[in-house]
Design a protein around this motif. Structure first.
Motif, PDB file in Angstrom:
ATOM      1  N   THR A   9       0.833  -1.207   0.000  1.00  0.00           N
ATOM      2  CA  THR A   9       0.000   0.000   0.000  1.00  0.00           C
ATOM      3  C   THR A   9       0.864   1.252   0.000  1.00  0.00           C
ATOM      4  OG1 THR A   9      -1.674  -1.192   1.292  1.00  0.00           O
ATOM      5  CG2 THR A   9      -1.859   1.211   1.207  1.00  0.00           C
ATOM      6  N   TYR A  10       1.815   1.305   0.926  1.00  0.00           N
ATOM      7  CA  TYR A  10       2.686   2.476   1.030  1.00  0.00           C
ATOM      8  C   TYR A  10       3.665   2.554  -0.137  1.00  0.00           C
ATOM      9  CZ  TYR A  10       1.157   3.848   5.691  1.00  0.00           C
ATOM     10  OH  TYR A  10       0.420   4.300   6.755  1.00  0.00           O
ATOM     11  N   SER A  11       4.185   1.420  -0.580  1.00  0.00           N
ATOM     12  CA  SER A  11       5.149   1.416  -1.685  1.00  0.00           C
ATOM     13  C   SER A  11       4.523   1.988  -2.952  1.00  0.00           C
ATOM     14  CB  SER A  11       5.647  -0.010  -1.947  1.00  0.00           C
ATOM     15  OG  SER A  11       6.325  -0.523  -0.825  1.00  0.00           O
ATOM     16  N   GLU A  12       3.314   1.563  -3.252  1.00  0.00           N
ATOM     17  CA  GLU A  12       2.644   2.044  -4.463  1.00  0.00           C
ATOM     18  C   GLU A  12       2.281   3.522  -4.336  1.00  0.00           C
ATOM     19  OE1 GLU A  12      -0.548  -0.733  -5.014  1.00  0.00           O
ATOM     20  OE2 GLU A  12       0.744  -2.149  -6.105  1.00  0.00           O
ATOM     21  N   TYR A  13       1.959   3.944  -3.121  1.00  0.00           N
ATOM     22  CA  TYR A  13       1.675   5.365  -2.906  1.00  0.00           C
ATOM     23  C   TYR A  13       2.922   6.198  -3.205  1.00  0.00           C
ATOM     24  CZ  TYR A  13       1.268   9.800  -0.513  1.00  0.00           C
ATOM     25  OH  TYR A  13       1.298  11.132  -0.229  1.00  0.00           O
ATOM     26  N   TYR A  14       4.068   5.806  -2.641  1.00  0.00           N
ATOM     27  CA  TYR A  14       5.292   6.570  -2.853  1.00  0.00           C
ATOM     28  C   TYR A  14       5.791   6.466  -4.287  1.00  0.00           C
ATOM     29  CZ  TYR A  14       5.575   7.528   2.117  1.00  0.00           C
ATOM     30  OH  TYR A  14       5.307   7.986   3.381  1.00  0.00           O
ATOM     31  N   LEU A  15       5.540   5.347  -4.944  1.00  0.00           N
ATOM     32  CA  LEU A  15       5.885   5.236  -6.364  1.00  0.00           C
ATOM     33  C   LEU A  15       5.146   6.302  -7.167  1.00  0.00           C
ATOM     34  CD1 LEU A  15       6.001   1.482  -7.488  1.00  0.00           C
ATOM     35  CD2 LEU A  15       7.840   3.163  -7.520  1.00  0.00           C
ATOM     36  N   LYS A  16       3.875   6.464  -6.869  1.00  0.00           N
ATOM     37  CA  LYS A  16       3.061   7.454  -7.578  1.00  0.00           C
ATOM     38  C   LYS A  16       3.574   8.867  -7.302  1.00  0.00           C
ATOM     39  CE  LYS A  16      -1.311   6.702  -7.594  1.00  0.00           C
ATOM     40  NZ  LYS A  16      -2.735   6.572  -7.151  1.00  0.00           N
ATOM     41  N   PHE A  42       6.629   9.912  -6.224  1.00  0.00           N
ATOM     42  CA  PHE A  42       7.958  10.214  -6.756  1.00  0.00           C
ATOM     43  C   PHE A  42       8.007  10.155  -8.281  1.00  0.00           C
ATOM     44  CE2 PHE A  42       9.272   8.858  -2.372  1.00  0.00           C
ATOM     45  CZ  PHE A  42       9.686  10.124  -1.984  1.00  0.00           C
ATOM     46  N   SER A  43       7.136   9.368  -8.892  1.00  0.00           N
ATOM     47  CA  SER A  43       7.053   9.376 -10.353  1.00  0.00           C
ATOM     48  C   SER A  43       6.637  10.761 -10.836  1.00  0.00           C
ATOM     49  CB  SER A  43       6.046   8.327 -10.841  1.00  0.00           C
ATOM     50  OG  SER A  43       6.500   7.020 -10.564  1.00  0.00           O
ATOM     51  N   ILE A  44       5.703  11.369 -10.115  1.00  0.00           N
ATOM     52  CA  ILE A  44       5.246  12.724 -10.455  1.00  0.00           C
ATOM     53  C   ILE A  44       6.337  13.745 -10.141  1.00  0.00           C
ATOM     54  CG2 ILE A  44       3.590  14.542  -9.866  1.00  0.00           C
ATOM     55  CD1 ILE A  44       1.543  12.286  -9.330  1.00  0.00           C
ATOM     56  N   ASN A  45       6.932  13.633  -8.953  1.00  0.00           N
ATOM     57  CA  ASN A  45       7.951  14.604  -8.533  1.00  0.00           C
ATOM     58  C   ASN A  45       9.145  14.646  -9.478  1.00  0.00           C
ATOM     59  OD1 ASN A  45       6.356  15.166  -6.359  1.00  0.00           O
ATOM     60  ND2 ASN A  45       7.731  14.317  -4.805  1.00  0.00           N
ATOM     61  N   TYR A  46       9.553  13.473  -9.968  1.00  0.00           N
ATOM     62  CA  TYR A  46      10.733  13.399 -10.827  1.00  0.00           C
ATOM     63  C   TYR A  46      10.371  13.298 -12.310  1.00  0.00           C
ATOM     64  CZ  TYR A  46      13.399  12.802  -6.535  1.00  0.00           C
ATOM     65  OH  TYR A  46      13.972  12.994  -5.297  1.00  0.00           O
ATOM     66  N   LYS A  47       9.080  13.566 -12.610  1.00  0.00           N
ATOM     67  CA  LYS A  47       8.612  13.596 -14.000  1.00  0.00           C
ATOM     68  C   LYS A  47       8.963  12.309 -14.749  1.00  0.00           C
ATOM     69  CE  LYS A  47       8.681  18.650 -14.434  1.00  0.00           C
ATOM     70  NZ  LYS A  47       8.798  18.907 -12.990  1.00  0.00           N
ATOM     71  N   ARG A  48       8.686  11.198 -14.098  1.00  0.00           N
ATOM     72  CA  ARG A  48       8.894   9.888 -14.701  1.00  0.00           C
ATOM     73  C   ARG A  48       7.542   9.312 -15.111  1.00  0.00           C
ATOM     74  NH1 ARG A  48      13.875   7.745 -12.934  1.00  0.00           N
ATOM     75  NH2 ARG A  48      15.305   9.507 -12.808  1.00  0.00           N
ATOM     76  N   PRO A  49       7.545   8.362 -16.063  1.00  0.00           N
ATOM     77  CA  PRO A  49       6.280   7.677 -16.365  1.00  0.00           C
ATOM     78  C   PRO A  49       5.816   6.937 -15.113  1.00  0.00           C
ATOM     79  CG  PRO A  49       8.147   6.517 -17.336  1.00  0.00           C
ATOM     80  CD  PRO A  49       8.665   7.840 -16.863  1.00  0.00           C
ATOM     81  N   VAL A  94      13.126   4.771  -7.581  1.00  0.00           N
ATOM     82  CA  VAL A  94      12.590   5.558  -8.697  1.00  0.00           C
ATOM     83  C   VAL A  94      13.726   6.236  -9.463  1.00  0.00           C
ATOM     84  CG1 VAL A  94      11.227   7.611  -9.281  1.00  0.00           C
ATOM     85  CG2 VAL A  94      10.319   5.921  -7.669  1.00  0.00           C
ATOM     86  N   LEU A  95      14.691   6.770  -8.738  1.00  0.00           N
ATOM     87  CA  LEU A  95      15.814   7.457  -9.379  1.00  0.00           C
ATOM     88  C   LEU A  95      16.735   6.485 -10.116  1.00  0.00           C
ATOM     89  CD1 LEU A  95      16.675   9.999  -6.542  1.00  0.00           C
ATOM     90  CD2 LEU A  95      15.651  10.513  -8.761  1.00  0.00           C
ATOM     91  N   LEU A  96      16.834   5.261  -9.621  1.00  0.00           N
ATOM     92  CA  LEU A  96      17.704   4.264 -10.254  1.00  0.00           C
ATOM     93  C   LEU A  96      17.057   3.604 -11.464  1.00  0.00           C
ATOM     94  CD1 LEU A  96      19.152   2.471  -7.087  1.00  0.00           C
ATOM     95  CD2 LEU A  96      20.394   3.968  -8.655  1.00  0.00           C
TER      96      LEU A  96
END
Length: 288
Positions: free
Chosen positions: A162-169, A171-178, A210-212
């Motif tokens: 639950t938390y992992s998928e939340y943070y994926l979403k 940080f994907s937005i923060n770092y402009k990743r798909p 996400v950065l890696l």
């Protein structure tokens, strides 16, 4: 911790622990009673406190005092300077006896006019602190009308995803990743980790992943714990006795606090007397 109001109450939790906490908090909003929120470091105590205040329509209408960050002699002045009815008192387990008396008197005096509402955060429950004589009994009753005990992440393994998928979403937005997703192998690594730093540590690990990641799927190779394992290791091995594990933990904590017994006892969740007895026991046995 970057979780915001909507996400906290909109989280699709799986564990009964978090679902029960959500239900409790929603039932007491808007907040009109004193609450203690306790849990280990990184479990989100400040986030839950701020969400409760925001959901009560008090985003800018409360005072915040962090007991751990202010000098002892300035506590009374900070308290008296508060112009709001609601107070967020963080790290109340660091409040010394003199200031506990000041807080108890403040609540009593203000209650004769407009009853103050105090939300406190602490690593340990106020009942444990009161039982060990570390918190005035009258203050315990004043501060703990409701108690919210946040679990360690390892106790709610079903919500690691639950938390992992939340943070994926996030940080994907923060770092402009798909929008990234977790592979089964990556999730398995996350779910098998001990998480000494709880949600805060998980947030850090997911941000690094996400950065890696140079694709759209986080694989197990992107999940790195090395730095955390380095600092959290007790050098344990199978067959080691429980008393030896305890000894190593106590000595490592003393080393971490530069032999400050008060801080070490607080981190370990034991009284200073118990810590002193353990140290004397190790000295007599020639173990230190």
């Amino acid at each position: 911790m970057i979780m915001n109001t909507v996400d906290l109450f909109g989280m699709k939790y799986k564990s009964e622990t978090y679902l029960s906490l959500q239900k409790l908090v929603q039932s007491i909003l808007p907040i009109e009673s004193n609450i203690n929120i306790h849990g280990s470091q990184g479990t989100g105590k400040s986030t839950w406190a701020q969400v409760i205040l925001e959901k009560s329509g008090l985003t800018d209408n409360y005072c915040k005092i962090d007991v751990k960050e202010i000098e002892e002699e300035k506590f009374k002045a900070e308290l008296e300077a508060c112009k709001h009815r609601h107070i967020l008192l963080e790290n109340v387990d660091y409040l010394h006896k003199e200031n506990q008396a000041i807080l108890a008197q403040y609540i009593q005096a203000r209650s004769l006019q407009v009853k103050p509402v105090v939300i406190t955060t602490s690593k340990r429950s106020l009942s444990d602190l009161a039982r060990e004589g570390l918190l005035r009994q009258d203050l315990y009753y004043k501060l703990s009308v409701f108690n919210i005990g946040l679990p360690d992440l390892k106790q709610v393994k079903e919500d690691i995803r639950t938390y992992s998928e939340y943070y994926l979403k996030v940080f994907s937005i923060n770092y402009k990743r798909p929008q990234l997703s977790l592979s089964n192998e990556a999730l398995a690594r996350l779910e098998s980790f001990f998480w000494v730093g709880n949600i805060l540590e998980l947030e850090n690990v997911v941000e690094r992943a996400v950065l890696l990641c140079d694709g759209e799927v986080i694989s197990d190779k992107h999940i790195r714990f090395d730095e955390f394992q380095k600092y959290n290791s007790l050098d344990l091995s199978l067959g080691m006795s429980l008393s030896e594990v305890e000894r190593r933990l106590i000595l490592q904590t003393l080393e971490h606090t530069q032999n400050n017994r008060t801080k070490a006892a607080h981190i370990l969740g034991i009284s200073i007397r118990t810590l002193r007895n353990k140290i004397n026991e190790y000295k007599e046995a020639g173990l230190i």
